[in-house]
Design a protein around this motif. Structure first.
Motif, short mmCIF file in Angstrom:
data_model
loop_
_atom_site.label_atom_id
_atom_site.label_comp_id
_atom_site.label_asym_id
_atom_site.label_seq_id
_atom_site.Cartn_x
_atom_site.Cartn_y
_atom_site.Cartn_z
N ALA A 138 6.03 8.36 -2.05
CA ALA A 138 6.22 8.75 -3.46
C ALA A 138 7.12 7.74 -4.17
CB ALA A 138 6.82 10.15 -3.53
N ALA A 139 8.17 7.30 -3.49
CA ALA A 139 9.08 6.32 -4.09
C ALA A 139 8.36 5.00 -4.34
CB ALA A 139 10.29 6.11 -3.18
N ARG A 140 7.51 4.58 -3.41
CA ARG A 140 6.77 3.34 -3.62
C ARG A 140 5.79 3.50 -4.79
NH1 ARG A 140 7.85 -0.73 -3.50
NH2 ARG A 140 5.98 -1.77 -2.70
N GLY A 141 5.21 4.69 -4.93
CA GLY A 141 4.35 4.92 -6.07
C GLY A 141 5.09 4.82 -7.39
N ALA A 142 6.34 5.22 -7.39
CA ALA A 142 7.16 5.11 -8.60
C ALA A 142 7.64 3.69 -8.86
CB ALA A 142 8.36 6.05 -8.50
N GLY A 143 7.34 2.77 -7.94
CA GLY A 143 7.73 1.38 -8.12
C GLY A 143 9.04 0.99 -7.50
N ALA A 149 13.03 3.50 -1.16
CA ALA A 149 12.02 4.37 -0.55
C ALA A 149 12.57 5.03 0.71
CB ALA A 149 10.77 3.56 -0.22
N VAL A 150 13.37 4.29 1.49
CA VAL A 150 14.00 4.89 2.67
C VAL A 150 14.95 6.00 2.25
CG1 VAL A 150 15.55 4.46 4.62
CG2 VAL A 150 13.75 2.81 4.06
N LEU A 151 15.72 5.76 1.18
CA LEU A 151 16.61 6.81 0.68
C LEU A 151 15.81 8.03 0.22
CD1 LEU A 151 19.30 4.85 -1.37
CD2 LEU A 151 19.63 6.11 0.76
N ALA A 152 14.66 7.80 -0.40
CA ALA A 152 13.80 8.92 -0.80
C ALA A 152 13.33 9.70 0.42
CB ALA A 152 12.61 8.41 -1.60
N GLY A 153 13.00 8.99 1.50
CA GLY A 153 12.63 9.67 2.75
C GLY A 153 13.77 10.52 3.28
N VAL A 187 2.02 12.61 -8.22
CA VAL A 187 2.55 12.39 -9.57
C VAL A 187 3.09 10.97 -9.76
CG1 VAL A 187 4.35 13.10 -11.19
CG2 VAL A 187 2.92 14.82 -10.08
N PRO A 188 3.96 10.45 -8.90
CA PRO A 188 4.40 9.07 -9.12
C PRO A 188 3.29 8.03 -8.97
CG PRO A 188 5.30 9.93 -7.06
CD PRO A 188 4.70 11.09 -7.79
N TRP A 189 2.31 8.32 -8.11
CA TRP A 189 1.20 7.38 -7.98
C TRP A 189 0.29 7.41 -9.20
CZ3 TRP A 189 -0.13 3.43 -4.71
CH2 TRP A 189 0.72 3.21 -3.64
N LEU A 190 0.27 8.52 -9.93
CA LEU A 190 -0.40 8.52 -11.22
C LEU A 190 0.25 7.51 -12.16
CD1 LEU A 190 -1.26 12.16 -12.42
CD2 LEU A 190 -2.84 10.25 -12.04
N GLN A 200 -5.89 0.09 -4.56
CA GLN A 200 -4.87 0.75 -3.74
C GLN A 200 -4.45 2.09 -4.34
OE1 GLN A 200 -0.90 -0.93 -3.67
NE2 GLN A 200 -0.67 -0.44 -1.50
N SER A 201 -4.09 2.08 -5.62
CA SER A 201 -3.65 3.33 -6.24
C SER A 201 -4.79 4.34 -6.31
CB SER A 201 -3.09 3.06 -7.64
OG SER A 201 -4.04 2.37 -8.45
N TRP A 202 -6.02 3.86 -6.52
CA TRP A 202 -7.15 4.78 -6.59
C TRP A 202 -7.38 5.46 -5.25
CZ3 TRP A 202 -11.69 6.18 -4.43
CH2 TRP A 202 -12.53 6.98 -5.18
N VAL A 203 -7.35 4.71 -4.18
CA VAL A 203 -7.59 5.28 -2.85
C VAL A 203 -6.50 6.30 -2.51
CG1 VAL A 203 -7.62 4.75 -0.38
CG2 VAL A 203 -8.91 3.32 -1.98
N VAL A 204 -5.25 5.95 -2.80
CA VAL A 204 -4.14 6.87 -2.50
C VAL A 204 -4.31 8.16 -3.28
CG1 VAL A 204 -1.66 7.22 -2.72
CG2 VAL A 204 -2.53 5.05 -1.85
N LEU A 205 -4.59 8.06 -4.57
CA LEU A 205 -4.74 9.25 -5.40
C LEU A 205 -5.94 10.10 -4.97
CD1 LEU A 205 -3.92 7.74 -8.91
CD2 LEU A 205 -2.54 9.40 -7.65
N ALA A 206 -7.04 9.44 -4.63
CA ALA A 206 -8.23 10.18 -4.19
C ALA A 206 -7.95 10.93 -2.89
CB ALA A 206 -9.40 9.22 -4.02
N ALA A 207 -7.28 10.28 -1.96
CA ALA A 207 -6.95 10.93 -0.68
C ALA A 207 -6.01 12.11 -0.90
CB ALA A 207 -6.34 9.93 0.28
N LEU A 208 -5.02 11.93 -1.77
CA LEU A 208 -4.08 13.02 -2.05
C LEU A 208 -4.78 14.19 -2.73
CD1 LEU A 208 -1.04 10.91 -3.31
CD2 LEU A 208 -1.13 12.28 -1.21
N ALA A 209 -5.72 13.89 -3.63
CA ALA A 209 -6.46 14.96 -4.29
C ALA A 209 -7.27 15.76 -3.27
CB ALA A 209 -7.37 14.38 -5.36
#
Length: 638
Positions: A138-143, A149-153, A187-190, A200-209
């Protein structure tokens, strides 16, 4: 690290550019593994996950049972809906009841044919390991960069062991947790898709959906409001390809799940509460609430309001660093989630714990922003790398090196009492007595007494005793097929004490009850006064008396006509030596269900429309021209 002013754009210094951060991320996952193992026993031994003792906490036994049935049905007919004759005189196991078994069905499919508690426990363990991975994604999706990202984990680990989430985990609500986790990444990958649309973003979002729709459709439907706002804001900036890509994400979520979503819509009438109930909408002032109501939502979060407060600074920083899509969508998602929590709190008949279950989802949307604020703080004091490593190592020590009583975990608010795993000696003894003193000729009426820890273990009784039951499946399931159960001194919705002996005789005949397991004193006293009841065994369970009564009556699953009950399972019901009554009918003590088919085909399947004791579900009636050596009832997915 430099203390220079915050840049206008965070560079793409993720795990591929700085793979050293993967080591820190792995430490966080290993820390989560230690915490997850503590759920199965204080020894943190892998063998406690892989043995054959089932999890008996909350609704885990029900999900394990239905997961086993659903997986077997899927192997046979590529559908998880089936007709189960082992409880409630026959009832439908559907994606609505019980929806929480969908993760268990995946675990059971992975474990192979048959009943495998170990596969379920391994599935729960793997799911827990995905929590820090998901928040890092999620953190990587937010940029955010690798360190943030490790802190988010780490924040995800703390949130995942907060009291509210622990309660959901203990209750077996993996479907809600999985859908919420997918939404927190989606949401952040949106936002990333708005800024950097690509494969990349499309595949991630499709898999999450696809995952979100499978886990819990209602959660994903609610997320549609966020997608709608996202589309209104960003659609004018992009061409047709972007629009088609977004439509493809939606299709990629629904299409792989269409095979069971059809059943989810078809059997929606089985939802809780009943579709016939009239539940008025709450007043908007009640939904708005008071300031204290919002503070209450933070009560079950790690550090109380800490994550929301730190996230405010993080959202501002995200906005200033040109990650406005991620920041804006997080705000919209949080407002929507908090609004749903307040609506649930004010709406009649919604369980009181629902707002507490929704609050962690709102916090999950804020974890990347809070992690970014913490990263920027570490960076400004020249402790970026050291600070992240220190947090990861601290979690590792909590997960694996905590002392007796787990003082470190308690101090961080991540302590979790172990699951109730495996049957007690008393429960094993009760199962043995049931197998010894009962047969398959009739059903066992199970007294669903007051809730007690691990009290839902009775959902597994058919697996361990090879008997059929009225009651014992799920006391919280407000489905019509469960009306006939004995629950908290109520039999068919009436106080047991008010039933006459003649009514009990008619009840036992209609549902072919041959034995009664009384798990409360008052229930045992009433059945002791019934002339046809005889005590065959006494024991205790959890300090409460348990009495097994045998009912002296002819035992048969045929109410009119006659037949020999050959077998009954989720695939078929087989009757032999079938003789109809004088009118050509054979009435069975089995609830009817849409999709049942009878063979040979000249036997006509009907329903007995005369209700008994308020049971809204009709029983099965067969019309036949004469005696038949063999009749088979099969549930064929319509």
């Amino acid at each position: 690290m430099s203390t220079a002013p915050i840049p206008t754009d965070v560079p793409e210094d993720g795990f591929r550019q700085q793979p050293a951060w993967l080591v820190a991320a792995a430490v966080v996952v290993v820390a989560q593994a230690g915490l997850a193992l503590s759920l199965f026993g204080p020894s943190r031994q892998w063998s406690t996950v892989t043995d054959d003792r089932p999890i008996l906490s909350g609704q885990h036994p029900l999900h394990l049972y239905h997961g086993t049935l659903g997986a077997a049905s899927f192997r046979a007919s590529y559908a998880t809906t089936c007709y189960d004759p082992a409880f409630q005189a026959g009832y439908p196991k559907t994606p609505v009841f019980d929806g929480g078994s969908r993760p268990a069905e995946l675990f059971a499919l992975a474990g192979g044919p048959g009943y495998h508690p170990a596969a379920y426990k391994v599935g729960v363990f793997v799911f827990l390991l995905l929590i820090p991975v998901a928040f890092g994604a999620a953190a990587r999706g937010a940029g955010l960069n690798g360190g943030a990202a490790v802190l988010a984990g780490c924040g995800g680990v703390l949130l995942g062991w907060s009291p509210a989430v622990r309660h959901m985990l203990e209750e077996g609500q993996l479907d809600l947790l999985a859908a919420g986790l997918a939404a927190a990444v989606f949401v952040p990958w949106l936002g990333r898709y708005a800024k950097q649309p690509g494969a990349q973003s499309w595949v991630v979002l499709a898999a999450l959906a696809a995952v979100g729709w499978y886990a819990h459709p209602l959660v994903w439907l609610s997320l549609g409001a966020v997608v709608f706002v996202f589309y209104l804001v960003f659609a004018p900036r992009h061409g047709p390809g972007w629009h088609l890509g977004l439509a493809g994400i939606t299709s990629a979520g629904i299409a792989p799940n269409a095979w069971w979503l059809v059943d989810w819509g078809r059997y929606w009438w089985l939802r809780q509460p009943s579709a016939r109930d009239h539940i008025p909408l709450p007043d908007w002032t009640a939904v708005l609430g008071q300031p204290g109501d919002y503070a209450t939502l933070c009560a079950g979060l790690p550090g109380g309001p800490l994550i929301p407060l730190v996230a405010v600074a993080g959202l501002l920083l995200l906005w200033l660093t040109h990650h406005r899509a991620a920041a804006g969508l997080a705000i919209v998602a949080v407002l929507l989630t908090v609004g749903l929590a307040r609506l649930a709190a004010a709406w009649p008949r919604v369980p009181a714990d629902v707002p507490a279950r929704v609050a962690p989802l709102a916090a999950a949307f804020l974890v990347p922003a809070a992690a970014f604020a913490a990263w920027e703080l570490f960076r400004r004091v020249r402790l970026a790398c050291a600070g992240v490593v220190l947090v990861a190592v601290a979690l590792f020590l909590v997960g694996w090196a905590d002392g007796p009583g787990e003082p470190l975990a308690r101090a961080l608010g991540v302590h979790a009492d172990p699951f109730v795993v495996g049957f007690t000696d008393e429960q094993d003894q009760l199962q043995a007595l049931i197998a010894q003193h009962t047969t398959t000729e009739a059903r066992i009426l199970w007294d669903d007494a007051d809730p007690r820890p691990g009290g839902n273990w009775s959902a597994l009784l058919p697996v361990y005793t090879n008997r059929t039951y009225i009651g014992g499946l799920d006391t919280d399931a407000e489905i019509d097929h469960g009306v006939c159960a004995l629950c908290e001194q109520q039999l068919n919705g009436r106080p047991l004490a008010g039933w006459t002996d003649a009514e009990l005789t008619a009840y036992c005949r209609w549902y072919n009850v041959g034995w009664v397991v009384c798990r409360s004193k008052r229930t045992a006293e009433r059945w002791a006064r019934y002339p046809a009841a005889r005590v065959v065994a006494r024991l205790t369970e959890g300090g409460q008396p348990v009495v097994l009564f045998s009912i002296d009556r002819p035992r048969s699953f045929t109410l009119s006509g006659s037949a020999r009950w050959e077998s009954a399972d989720t695939k078929r019901i087989v009757l032999t030596d079938v003789y109809p009554d004088a009118n050509g009918y054979i009435d069975l003590s089995m609830h009817s269900f849409e999709g049942l088919r009878v063979y040979p085909s000249y036997v006509k399947l009907e329903t007995h429309e005369e209700p008994l004791f308020g049971d809204p579900i009709s029983i099965i009636r067969l019309k036949t021209p004469g005696p038949i050596p063999r009749v088979t009832l099969v549930w064929e997915h319509p």
